[in-house]
Design a protein around this motif. Structure first.
Motif, PDB file in Angstrom:
ATOM      1  N   LYS A  45     -22.283 -44.156 -12.293  1.00 26.74           N
ATOM      2  CA  LYS A  45     -20.822 -44.315 -12.594  1.00 26.74           C
ATOM      3  C   LYS A  45     -20.212 -43.234 -13.378  1.00 26.74           C
ATOM      4  CE  LYS A  45     -17.627 -47.856 -13.441  1.00 26.74           C
ATOM      5  NZ  LYS A  45     -17.352 -49.192 -13.649  1.00 26.74           N
ATOM      6  N   PRO A  57     -25.938 -47.597 -10.469  1.00 25.21           N
ATOM      7  CA  PRO A  57     -25.184 -47.641 -11.681  1.00 25.21           C
ATOM      8  C   PRO A  57     -25.207 -46.511 -12.382  1.00 25.21           C
ATOM      9  CG  PRO A  57     -27.133 -49.148 -11.706  1.00 25.21           C
ATOM     10  CD  PRO A  57     -27.083 -48.823 -10.373  1.00 25.21           C
ATOM     11  N   ASP A  79      -7.908 -45.789  -8.606  1.00 33.08           N
ATOM     12  CA  ASP A  79      -6.977 -46.609  -9.590  1.00 33.08           C
ATOM     13  C   ASP A  79      -5.661 -46.199  -9.633  1.00 33.08           C
ATOM     14  OD1 ASP A  79      -9.197 -48.019  -9.682  1.00 33.08           O
ATOM     15  OD2 ASP A  79      -9.817 -47.592 -11.945  1.00 33.08           O
ATOM     16  N   LEU A 104     -13.336 -42.862  -9.183  1.00 32.91           N
ATOM     17  CA  LEU A 104     -12.539 -44.396  -9.201  1.00 32.91           C
ATOM     18  C   LEU A 104     -11.354 -44.187 -10.036  1.00 32.91           C
ATOM     19  CD1 LEU A 104     -15.989 -45.817 -10.545  1.00 32.91           C
ATOM     20  CD2 LEU A 104     -14.763 -46.511  -8.655  1.00 32.91           C
ATOM     21  N   ARG A 148     -12.929 -47.234  -1.503  1.00 36.42           N
ATOM     22  CA  ARG A 148     -13.673 -48.129  -2.539  1.00 36.42           C
ATOM     23  C   ARG A 148     -14.620 -48.849  -2.383  1.00 36.42           C
ATOM     24  NH1 ARG A 148     -10.836 -49.343  -7.031  1.00 36.42           N
ATOM     25  NH2 ARG A 148      -8.808 -48.500  -6.431  1.00 36.42           N
ATOM     26  N   THR A 149     -14.757 -49.461  -1.209  1.00 37.33           N
ATOM     27  CA  THR A 149     -15.730 -50.477  -0.783  1.00 37.33           C
ATOM     28  C   THR A 149     -17.354 -49.804  -0.719  1.00 37.33           C
ATOM     29  OG1 THR A 149     -14.447 -51.977   0.381  1.00 37.33           O
ATOM     30  CG2 THR A 149     -16.754 -52.149   0.970  1.00 37.33           C
ATOM     31  N   LEU A 209     -17.717 -46.690  -2.298  1.00 42.14           N
ATOM     32  CA  LEU A 209     -18.138 -46.269  -3.363  1.00 42.14           C
ATOM     33  C   LEU A 209     -18.546 -47.199  -4.142  1.00 42.14           C
ATOM     34  CD1 LEU A 209     -17.950 -43.958  -5.437  1.00 42.14           C
ATOM     35  CD2 LEU A 209     -15.713 -44.456  -5.848  1.00 42.14           C
ATOM     36  N   THR A 210     -18.026 -48.570  -4.444  1.00 45.64           N
ATOM     37  CA  THR A 210     -18.437 -49.654  -5.134  1.00 45.64           C
ATOM     38  C   THR A 210     -19.831 -50.058  -4.690  1.00 45.64           C
ATOM     39  OG1 THR A 210     -16.136 -50.400  -5.516  1.00 45.64           O
ATOM     40  CG2 THR A 210     -17.843 -52.019  -5.811  1.00 45.64           C
ATOM     41  N   ALA A 211     -20.175 -50.080  -3.384  1.00 45.98           N
ATOM     42  CA  ALA A 211     -21.496 -50.643  -3.148  1.00 45.98           C
ATOM     43  C   ALA A 211     -22.637 -49.541  -3.392  1.00 45.98           C
ATOM     44  CB  ALA A 211     -21.513 -50.858  -1.210  1.00 45.98           C
ATOM     45  N   TYR A 212     -22.306 -48.304  -3.480  1.00 47.54           N
ATOM     46  CA  TYR A 212     -23.024 -47.227  -3.778  1.00 47.54           C
ATOM     47  C   TYR A 212     -23.253 -47.225  -5.084  1.00 47.54           C
ATOM     48  CZ  TYR A 212     -24.669 -42.377  -4.689  1.00 47.54           C
ATOM     49  OH  TYR A 212     -25.344 -41.393  -5.055  1.00 47.54           O
ATOM     50  N   LEU A 213     -22.320 -47.563  -6.150  1.00 47.25           N
ATOM     51  CA  LEU A 213     -22.435 -47.586  -7.439  1.00 47.25           C
ATOM     52  C   LEU A 213     -23.155 -48.958  -7.851  1.00 47.25           C
ATOM     53  CD1 LEU A 213     -19.182 -46.322  -8.841  1.00 47.25           C
ATOM     54  CD2 LEU A 213     -21.685 -45.324  -9.048  1.00 47.25           C
ATOM     55  N   ASP A 214     -22.930 -50.039  -7.072  1.00 50.13           N
ATOM     56  CA  ASP A 214     -23.933 -51.362  -7.282  1.00 50.13           C
ATOM     57  C   ASP A 214     -25.259 -50.812  -7.001  1.00 50.13           C
ATOM     58  OD1 ASP A 214     -21.555 -52.615  -7.644  1.00 50.13           O
ATOM     59  OD2 ASP A 214     -21.753 -53.774  -5.829  1.00 50.13           O
TER      60      ASP A 214
END
Length: 180
Positions: free
Chosen positions: A23, A20, A34, A30, A9-10, A12-17
């Motif tokens: 997404k 964007p 979830d 994601l 998750r970390t 993936l989230t950093a990549y999407l930051d």
């Protein structure tokens, strides 16, 4: 320690930051996170994480392998193993296993994925696997070493190809930018 859901998750989230606009394409990953899907398990047939390596030589050619089961030219990579501590480590392990290039002959360009791709994998009756999706975390590496002993159980050939041989335009553009 095995790769955790939190690490995936970390990452993936950093990549999407950083990217964007991707997404929508990564929404399936994601959604699986979830719903507490175990993306580290290759038995999670809704989709699971894999780790891929984009390996560049000194002139910017990219190593491709001919995958036995899929009968396609692909980038090195594969499934996560319980001994993997991180997605980057899994990508490097897969690269060395499949190509025979020693890990100490490879340099990591970035600890973040250069690309994350979600793609379908056909059913494999011989392995008892239903059709599913791979969420492929691709990391960029460099080397001055040539291919060694191929993992013949999975790989039938290897070839250094020009950057334009990468079929995914987004990946090709990111690799070109990183190698400058």
């Amino acid at each position: 320690m095995a790769i955790t859901e939190a690490h995936i998750r970390t990452t993936l989230t950093a990549y999407l930051d950083e990217h964007p606009a991707e997404k929508p394409a990564l929404a399936p990953a994601l959604d699986l996170l979830d719903t507490r899907a175990d993306l580290t398990s290759r038995k999670e047939f809704r989709g699971h994480a894999t780790a891929g390596a984009v390996l560049a030589d000194p002139v910017g050619r990219i190593l491709h392998i001919h995958h036995l089961a899929l009968d396609k030219w692909l980038l090195p990579g594969g499934h996560l193993e319980p001994a993997d501590d991180a997605l980057l480590e899994a990508a490097l392990r897969e690269l060395t296993e499949e190509t025979g290039i020693p890990a100490d002959a490879v340099t990591t360009v970035s600890h973040r994925p250069v690309h994350i791709d979600v793609h379908p994998i056909p059913a494999n009756e011989a392995k008892g696997e239903a059709a599913h999706q791979h969420i492929d975390f691709r990391f960029l590496f460099r080397t001055t070493t040539d291919v060694g002993q191929l993992q013949t159980e999975e790989v039938t050939d290897a070839s250094w190809r020009v950057l334009d041989a990468l079929s995914d335009e987004r990946l090709r553009r990111r690799v070109a930018d990183a190698l400058r």
